[in-house]
Design an enzyme around this catalytic site. Sequence first.
Site, PDB file in Angstrom:
ATOM      1  CD  GLU A 241      -2.929   0.308   7.472  1.00  0.00           C
ATOM      2  OE1 GLU A 241      -2.313  -0.739   7.792  1.00  0.00           O
ATOM      3  OE2 GLU A 241      -3.293   0.546   6.304  1.00  0.00           O
TER       4      GLU A 241
ATOM      5  CE1 TYR B  88      -9.572   0.718  -0.474  1.00  0.00           C
ATOM      6  CE2 TYR B  88      -8.372  -1.301  -0.042  1.00  0.00           C
ATOM      7  CZ  TYR B  88      -8.829  -0.076   0.372  1.00  0.00           C
ATOM      8  OH  TYR B  88      -8.520   0.373   1.639  1.00  0.00           O
TER       9      TYR B  88
ATOM     10  CB  CYS C  20      -5.687   5.737  -2.632  1.00  0.00           C
ATOM     11  SG  CYS C  20      -4.529   4.927  -3.742  1.00  0.00           S
TER      12      CYS C  20
ATOM     13  CB  THR D  36      -3.648   4.270   5.193  1.00  0.00           C
ATOM     14  OG1 THR D  36      -4.452   3.134   5.495  1.00  0.00           O
ATOM     15  CG2 THR D  36      -2.667   3.919   4.085  1.00  0.00           C
TER      16      THR D  36
ATOM     17  CB  CYS E  43      -3.955  -0.075  -5.397  1.00  0.00           C
ATOM     18  SG  CYS E  43      -4.757  -0.566  -3.860  1.00  0.00           S
TER      19      CYS E  43
ATOM     20  CD  GLU F 203      -5.120  -1.131   2.861  1.00  0.00           C
ATOM     21  OE1 GLU F 203      -3.950  -1.482   2.665  1.00  0.00           O
ATOM     22  OE2 GLU F 203      -5.724  -0.320   2.126  1.00  0.00           O
TER      23      GLU F 203
ATOM     24  CG  HIS G 131     -10.813   4.981  -0.444  1.00  0.00           C
ATOM     25  ND1 HIS G 131      -9.585   5.292  -1.011  1.00  0.00           N
ATOM     26  CD2 HIS G 131     -10.516   4.341   0.723  1.00  0.00           C
ATOM     27  CE1 HIS G 131      -8.618   4.860  -0.220  1.00  0.00           C
ATOM     28  NE2 HIS G 131      -9.147   4.267   0.820  1.00  0.00           N
TER      29      HIS G 131
ATOM     30  CB  CYS H 111      -0.881  -0.015   1.247  1.00  0.00           C
ATOM     31  SG  CYS H 111      -1.802   1.515   1.488  1.00  0.00           S
TER      32      CYS H 111
END
Lengths: 484, 484, 484, 484
Positions: free
Chosen positions: A259, A298, A107, A194, A300, A448, A294, A103
């Site tokens: 996080e 994801y 974002c 995050t 990603c 996550e 959002h 991550c």
Amino acid sequence: MLLPSRPIRSGVEYVDSLRGRKLRIFFMGERVAEPVDHPVIRPSINAVAATFDLAVDDPALASAPSGLTGATVNRFLHVTTSADDVVAQNKMQRRLGQLTGTCFQRCVGMDAINSLYSITFDVDAARGTGYHGRFTTWLAEVQRLNLVIGGAMTDVKGDRSKSPSQQADPDLFVRVVERRGDGIVIRGAKAHQTGCINSHWILVMPTMRLTEADREWAVVAAVPVEAEGITFVYGRQSCDTRAMDGDIDAGNATFAGQEALIILDDVFVPWEHVFLDGEYEFAAELVERFTAYHRRSYVCKAGVGDVLIGAAALIADYNGVEKAAHVRDKLVEMAHLNETIYGAGIAASHESHRTTAGNWENDGLLANVCKHNVTRFPYEIARLAQDLAGGAVVTLPSQADFAHEEIGPLLDKYFRGREGVPTEWRVRVLRLIENMTLGRNAVGYLTESLHGAGSPQAQRVQIARQMDLEQKKGFARRLAGIEK
Amino acid sequence: MLLPSRPIRSGVEYVDSLRGRKLRIFFMGERVAEPVDHPVIRPSINAVAATFDLAVDDPALASAPSGLTGATVNRFLHVTTSADDVVAQNKMQRRLGQLTGTCFQRCVGMDAINSLYSITFDVDAARGTGYHGRFTTWLAEVQRLNLVIGGAMTDVKGDRSKSPSQQADPDLFVRVVERRGDGIVIRGAKAHQTGCINSHWILVMPTMRLTEADREWAVVAAVPVEAEGITFVYGRQSCDTRAMDGDIDAGNATFAGQEALIILDDVFVPWEHVFLDGEYEFAAELVERFTAYHRRSYVCKAGVGDVLIGAAALIADYNGVEKAAHVRDKLVEMAHLNETIYGAGIAASHESHRTTAGNWENDGLLANVCKHNVTRFPYEIARLAQDLAGGAVVTLPSQADFAHEEIGPLLDKYFRGREGVPTEWRVRVLRLIENMTLGRNAVGYLTESLHGAGSPQAQRVQIARQMDLEQKKGFARRLAGIEK
Amino acid sequence: MLLPSRPIRSGVEYVDSLRGRKLRIFFMGERVAEPVDHPVIRPSINAVAATFDLAVDDPALASAPSGLTGATVNRFLHVTTSADDVVAQNKMQRRLGQLTGTCFQRCVGMDAINSLYSITFDVDAARGTGYHGRFTTWLAEVQRLNLVIGGAMTDVKGDRSKSPSQQADPDLFVRVVERRGDGIVIRGAKAHQTGCINSHWILVMPTMRLTEADREWAVVAAVPVEAEGITFVYGRQSCDTRAMDGDIDAGNATFAGQEALIILDDVFVPWEHVFLDGEYEFAAELVERFTAYHRRSYVCKAGVGDVLIGAAALIADYNGVEKAAHVRDKLVEMAHLNETIYGAGIAASHESHRTTAGNWENDGLLANVCKHNVTRFPYEIARLAQDLAGGAVVTLPSQADFAHEEIGPLLDKYFRGREGVPTEWRVRVLRLIENMTLGRNAVGYLTESLHGAGSPQAQRVQIARQMDLEQKKGFARRLAGIEK
Amino acid sequence: MLLPSRPIRSGVEYVDSLRGRKLRIFFMGERVAEPVDHPVIRPSINAVAATFDLAVDDPALASAPSGLTGATVNRFLHVTTSADDVVAQNKMQRRLGQLTGTCFQRCVGMDAINSLYSITFDVDAARGTGYHGRFTTWLAEVQRLNLVIGGAMTDVKGDRSKSPSQQADPDLFVRVVERRGDGIVIRGAKAHQTGCINSHWILVMPTMRLTEADREWAVVAAVPVEAEGITFVYGRQSCDTRAMDGDIDAGNATFAGQEALIILDDVFVPWEHVFLDGEYEFAAELVERFTAYHRRSYVCKAGVGDVLIGAAALIADYNGVEKAAHVRDKLVEMAHLNETIYGAGIAASHESHRTTAGNWENDGLLANVCKHNVTRFPYEIARLAQDLAGGAVVTLPSQADFAHEEIGPLLDKYFRGREGVPTEWRVRVLRLIENMTLGRNAVGYLTESLHGAGSPQAQRVQIARQMDLEQKKGFARRLAGIEK
């Protein structure tokens, strides 16, 4: 405050920009002196740095002309001006997933500014407030300096069956505890934030639908990470201390996620950084717009999935079985699931519409569908990766054993795969698979994927709201010959 | 050798029996002086100790009258004398899973002695050898002393597309390198050996079908763990060093599994402990019998699943959402999958048949079906557990932070769940879920569920062999009106 | 009444026993004169006949010594006297599934008598009634004559969110409308009643938990199918009229299932056939015991699955691709799912306990798990069968086209598979697959697998009740170090 | 030939255009005199007619300006001129699925002309042939008259393990049997041809990769459906004859799909309609381009899925349980799966690229992923629809029974759902669900979803080819620190 005075132009400059701040960070029971030099924290900083470098290496992908100023800005700071812009976010996200295998943490901020851009506009239109101008002024300066924004939405929540005002402790959701002539004072905590320590600014936002009783909890504010009263407590991740055991045992020694808990202990925010204060009736809409963006971000994970599929293919190759039908079939299944995630994300972005404020927002239903698949498929991809890895993925000796004078050569002998492949390659790829399926980056790739941008049930609630059952019933009635 | 001279009567005595041995064990690049006192290793020893204590606490479940001597012996050392005996193994396994939440490491040995009991009988019958008598003599003494047997089957394998004799290095499968008047000398390594360091004896067995060219690899032998020439290299597990970070961060501070590499560097075995030597044509049958037993032994994971389901229910309770319909539904799904595993195992055991040697062996097809479900369902159960846990399962601060003077009280405040539940309870159960889904016991609950007793494809090969397609075709032909 | 006066000794005699009855049956808008000769109904009669023939051909499997009389009786009429008896039911069920490829309709009756055996005992013990004696007297005579009992549980239900007494029309659940000196009068309707027309007796039972307000609906009674006031309306099944298009187009020309609506229009039942009347508080327990038996009876579908797997293997063979890796893999997956169903059923039966009345009842949790898998896996098995079948399974010309003088030879030419296989064989097996996945026996293999013995949610409710979450929480608390 | 002389302007005119043709069609052993008036065939014609009406009702959705002539043409005849054009096809397809609940049969033709447009261009470029000009001349006239093109790709195939030239009978793949001065003569048969009888032209294409030995099978040709030598044999569908039992029993009385066998018995094709003849090396590429388009065309099933989801919601409503949590949850799951299909399709179309010929072609990998999900999710959606429907979906009496003077009122009484809903509504929606999950339109929604545009394994082969494993390995190597 210590915000950079000149625009950040590269990953290296970004890392430098983080040095010397006086953040109050705790990890493993100790105050962290300099996060940039902390072996556990540094990989998470590297992942953010990659977002700066990509903008240099591939500007078409990772930067865009700002609609606020006309200047070219990092895409993570860009307010979308077209559906193509929304799609481009997805492509950048997948690419960064491929490059970092984790991550990269930006974002939330990107999606927060895009949803706040339109929601502040709408609040102003409805309430005669002046939030939109404040917000764009602030954002233009952030774009100019090329800073990192962390979006802070998730409260610690206490009893999940109760609203903010119903909690035994009112601080379990962030709230305004004081209003002054020059600004407000907020208190509370934001959980599993995050990349917050790697940010320059934090955008505090409410996390759920609010009612009139929850008015004090309806606050949006930009806060510098260095603001007085903020404490960060770094979350433990699976295998976090492997970072200290050597690059091989770490699995992915360069990159990791981050996080932390942010505790806001009566933090003052001047009015120019307050973008919502009491308009509780817009909280639900803000959350819905943010999660619309959002949940499709994801994709990603499709990029991270590419890494894991590649790792699975490598170990199959090193084991000498890459051509076995069942091995091939598992790789196909992994790719199929991975592209299914990507497909729903791209479709959501492609189906964007222009907001009243003028920026572009993706389709909400498809975004929820994208994210909902993300709560399932990475787990199956990880299972298949472990299948192809073989049991050694969880039984390998440590790097130190492989380097040991006596035992090292024996391990080299006995962990060899097919001819032509150094044992170390096998070990390295196995450790990468461990990292992504059980270890540090499994946190981002699996858990996550479940909970980021809202847990599975949150998507189901949104799908239920947006699936337009009445229209579908109409189709059925017509074909069944039922007159309403 | 240091084998105990008196029978072990409890978990405590078992632990004592492990002290002071001169094993050559490496972990994290260092020689381990005393595994019993090693913080990472000890929890795995505790798990084995639980098998001794259960025999005391619930003798009906965990012990049985030996068919060899008539004495009551630990069920893990018992050769089955009825179908009920086979079923009873499953019930004991589930119970121990519930009690330890991990792999208690003794099933391999139990399943190995049961398959060797019949296979040595059959080899003798076919080849006129005397293996069965040797084997039962050895086993009777092991029963008397109540020792732990580790079964060592999995070779390191090298190029997975090649047989032992085709490997570039002949040592990649354990083999006989010398035959002497008093015994044999073996060399090679066994990978990811469950509980081997916690055993007193190791039963070395071949891992796959062998051909005539592989004759030297067709060896079964009992070797004391202390035999000269043996080196153990302890495998790293996800979050293994958490054991040193405190009982809360460990998740399950008491129990863990163990896998290590066993290197056999020219180890001598006297003839009385050699139970197969060169009869390569029985290797496939031995593996098939062993895996028939062992694949149904994975109902232990239903016991571990009980713990994880309980943990998921606890966190839902602590979060205040235990009664939400979707939460309830996920718990039901977890239980459903968990009992499906159990069902196939019990059915396999119930459908046992008597071997020619006289002991009882479960149904092979159902055992493979049981294990194959184990390669899938724990992953889904783990995913659902993480779903119910919420994101905190991977972002919680460390135990040391919670204990910190300044920051501890704030963490206590902000990580609170519903009223009446101490924050520490929430943290403890979250750490347990982390332990079982990403951490140390995820190794046993997930990855070992995939690969232990053979990887998924191995089960599919067996299902293909045993599903009797020709009979099924006959049913179809009859009903379709096709005359063959 | 026309009940047979002599015991039925074979399938042929059974079919004869059904002739000449004056049943009031409707199908496709017309009164059915003689069901035995009706082309659509007859295959369902054949399936029941197979249960008589199996008792002759394999008495160990399909008959048992009656605990009531000592005489050997058909297993479908047998009250279990051991756990082995319960397991034997499953084995008989799977066998009959293999022989008929459909629902043979007798399990409801078998499971009804076993649950009524114990529940009447318990009601008598609690209420001082005399139901058990009445019941066993009646049953002994049914056993003697070797008759077929249909169990009638499912009411038509109206508004599913309301109880019997809350319905707009009180007849939407069967109820007592009159009590007379010699018996009771009942009214209502039972929906989708399996094999009712092929039965001699119908056992009317309540379908759900009842409260005091529902007292009049708490009735259990045995009613001859020929009783005055009964009307049967035959349900349409997918492709039902294919029975008239020829044996090939029918797919399975010999066997089919049967469901009908039973309308009870003020049917009189003498007291000796009344086994519950008003004891509403036992309704829930009766349903639970019945469904415990019946949900594990669905292992019959594993037998039907055997046929479908065989058919899929045949078409793969006829198409020349049986050895392709992906084809093989799909057959393995089908078998795996099929045996998973079987495993849970056998385990449930094996884990039987003795009731207070003395008969044996299987484990409820595992039975619900078995049935719940049945609501899922046959659909996936059917999908895979269609996958292997290829598109021709839904595009084949009719049997009449294949028999057509002009066009037949061309079809024979163009629908040929691999050499050596007559085109007709391909067509026959494709029609069988169509029959089982879309056609008449898909009703039984798929939809009835969903809803028979209770729809999926009914199993989830039972699993929720029986999964003992508190015990599981205790396991988790212990390992997490949480003191309650 | 009887091709229309004036452009078809509506569904009604389209239906008229089909009358009076002298097609040789067989169904159920008989020659069909006039398909337009045949009760079984007519619903399939209505579905095609809907594509004409939609172009009138929503021209933006279902028509486009031809790149060949500039005139507005039906989108099904349009060669794409942009990525938006490709996306628009998907939107039109979903809409028609919603309107018809079945296969509207025109996608094959649309996808065939788009792939032939570019492949003829490429063949000409490589071989100096003149196919592209012939093709566009022909297509412009088809556009002008607004005709229906059926694409005929799938051969009957015989032994699936053999290529065309290896078959025992060379006619098992369509081939050129004669070349004459004015054209070619082709022979063979195309299996399960969607909508062929409802077309005006058929585009014959090869079905697989061909080698030099298969040169005579490398033929693409446009053939009028009325050409001499063509015979159509109508495929039987599940419940096809329900069309004669009344509109309720039919489930969807208006619309249905159509598949037939086309036998080409030495059909002459003049050169101007021959678009490939012998260039075997382009067969694989043609198939790949066609399937790239066609596999994403299966988003039509998301439209059909909308109908089924609506039907499931209706029956839940009529049963009084629409608000039950588990019911709601199943509807959400159905919608989630349905939109996942749509997402991958839209993404594939959005990611289109311009071909060398100038038209636009969608992404192949995502198209295969879309179709592959279509081979799975409709089955699960159908299962869930049956779950919500309840058992009555397969046990309802016939329409004639409901209309019966005596029995009808009783059925009306006993099949009633919640208050305020006429029994007939319940029956109608149940029949629609039956139609879509077991009956006539299950053929299109389920089995054709499996096999249309290639069976599942065909997609897996393409995914394997296009997933770029080497690139993914590179990502993994980089992060694992492996130098190649």
